[in-house]
Design an enzyme around this catalytic site. Sequence first.
Site, mmCIF file in Angstrom:
data_model
loop_
_atom_site.group_PDB
_atom_site.id
_atom_site.type_symbol
_atom_site.label_atom_id
_atom_site.label_comp_id
_atom_site.label_asym_id
_atom_site.label_seq_id
_atom_site.Cartn_x
_atom_site.Cartn_y
_atom_site.Cartn_z
ATOM 1 N N ARG A 209 -11.194 7.564 3.639
ATOM 2 C CA ARG A 209 -10.934 6.556 2.609
ATOM 3 C C ARG A 209 -12.232 5.992 2.000
ATOM 4 O O ARG A 209 -12.223 4.939 1.370
ATOM 5 C CB ARG A 209 -10.125 5.405 3.187
ATOM 6 C CG ARG A 209 -8.805 5.798 3.850
ATOM 7 C CD ARG A 209 -7.802 4.663 3.792
ATOM 8 N NE ARG A 209 -6.734 4.738 4.780
ATOM 9 C CZ ARG A 209 -5.722 5.627 4.742
ATOM 10 N NH1 ARG A 209 -5.657 6.531 3.794
ATOM 11 N NH2 ARG A 209 -4.788 5.583 5.682
ATOM 12 N N LYS B 247 -12.489 -4.942 2.200
ATOM 13 C CA LYS B 247 -11.933 -4.060 3.226
ATOM 14 C C LYS B 247 -12.857 -2.857 3.385
ATOM 15 O O LYS B 247 -13.068 -2.090 2.445
ATOM 16 C CB LYS B 247 -10.533 -3.607 2.822
ATOM 17 C CG LYS B 247 -9.912 -2.655 3.831
ATOM 18 C CD LYS B 247 -8.466 -2.337 3.501
ATOM 19 C CE LYS B 247 -7.908 -1.333 4.504
ATOM 20 N NZ LYS B 247 -6.518 -0.993 4.223
ATOM 21 N N LYS C 91 -11.879 -7.661 6.263
ATOM 22 C CA LYS C 91 -11.270 -6.755 7.227
ATOM 23 C C LYS C 91 -12.195 -5.581 7.488
ATOM 24 O O LYS C 91 -12.665 -4.993 6.526
ATOM 25 C CB LYS C 91 -9.944 -6.261 6.642
ATOM 26 C CG LYS C 91 -9.227 -5.275 7.507
ATOM 27 C CD LYS C 91 -7.997 -4.795 6.796
ATOM 28 C CE LYS C 91 -7.364 -3.716 7.662
ATOM 29 N NZ LYS C 91 -6.279 -3.070 7.021
ATOM 30 N N CYS D 188 0.858 -1.186 0.000
ATOM 31 C CA CYS D 188 0.000 0.000 0.000
ATOM 32 C C CYS D 188 0.889 1.229 0.000
ATOM 33 O O CYS D 188 2.085 1.147 0.274
ATOM 34 C CB CYS D 188 -0.919 0.018 1.213
ATOM 35 S SG CYS D 188 -2.299 1.187 1.022
#
Length: 323
Positions: free
Chosen positions: A217, A195, A248, A120
């Site tokens: 995000r 996620k 997640k 990332c």
Amino acid sequence: MPFPEERPRRLRRSSALRRMVRETELKAADLIYPLFVVNGRGVKKAVPSMPGIHQLSVDKLPAEAKELQALGIPAVLLFGVPDHKDALGSAAWDQAGAVPRAVSALKDRYPELVVITDVCLCAYTDHGHCGIVEKDEILNDPTLELLAKIALCHAAAGADMVAPSDMMDGRVAALRAALDREGHSHVAILSYAVKYASAFYGPFRQAADCAPSFGDRAAYQMDPANGREALREIALDLQEGADLLMVKPALPYLDIVRRVREASPCPLAAYNVSGEYAMIKAAAERGWLDERRAVLEALLSIKRAGADLIITYHAMEAARWLP
Ligand code: PBG
């Protein structure tokens, strides 16, 4: 024929009976331990929001690996915390960076240890987002090239597996193509396929110093309200070549773990994230929870929901506590 003929308590009378009918087992081999790697030497710096977790320099890692091996924990997930940040996150693909050096140091001394790297940009960019930013937008396609560079850098250092956590569309295909082209067809991809944009990453952002400097995000990570969308994400990642899938966070999303388990035979990991860890630690510090029981029960619930593997900061203590 219900009560009084039916009595489920008959099978709970002794610990031997309970063991015989136990449906789920948590074992050290299910666990993956995250490590935060920094530059320098002799660094072991506590992360205040995550009691028991440290930022470590590369020379401190073999001792951790030794302990993991003794406990039967097979794998680590490496996160880098660089000294230098810029708009593109260029330190992320520096072959002399902390993560690639950590990978080789670990694989040299502990070849059996499975070394997974987080792929990332957010810890490496000065704006803290997981992709290239243009006018407050996170660009998808140009970011894929940078992610591929990071994966190649980690693979060249000897990583067994790369784990993209950025949530750009098409990153699994981009990583697979780049890895195969450069002779790393044996390197597996553990995709953070599902996620969510979660408040439970809060303590991690202190550990990895990766909070976004503007906005959040939500334009790339998933909306916590969505369940069906998880199935769409895993279908795409499998088509693109993911070897393992991840959900997640874990505990607030056990329904999603179950749905993904039922939808795919692919090995499934769940990430018991920093906020889940910090909550138990904080309550235990106040004497409000029996820490050992709470940790083992939480991890067991993630397995019962259908995860094969659990990424957790509790890995070391849990492995020590397991029966
Ligand atoms: C980086 C990344 C994050 C986590 C793992 N990889 C933070 C984020 O997306 O904001 C969170 C892990 C945790 O909370 O334990 N993209």
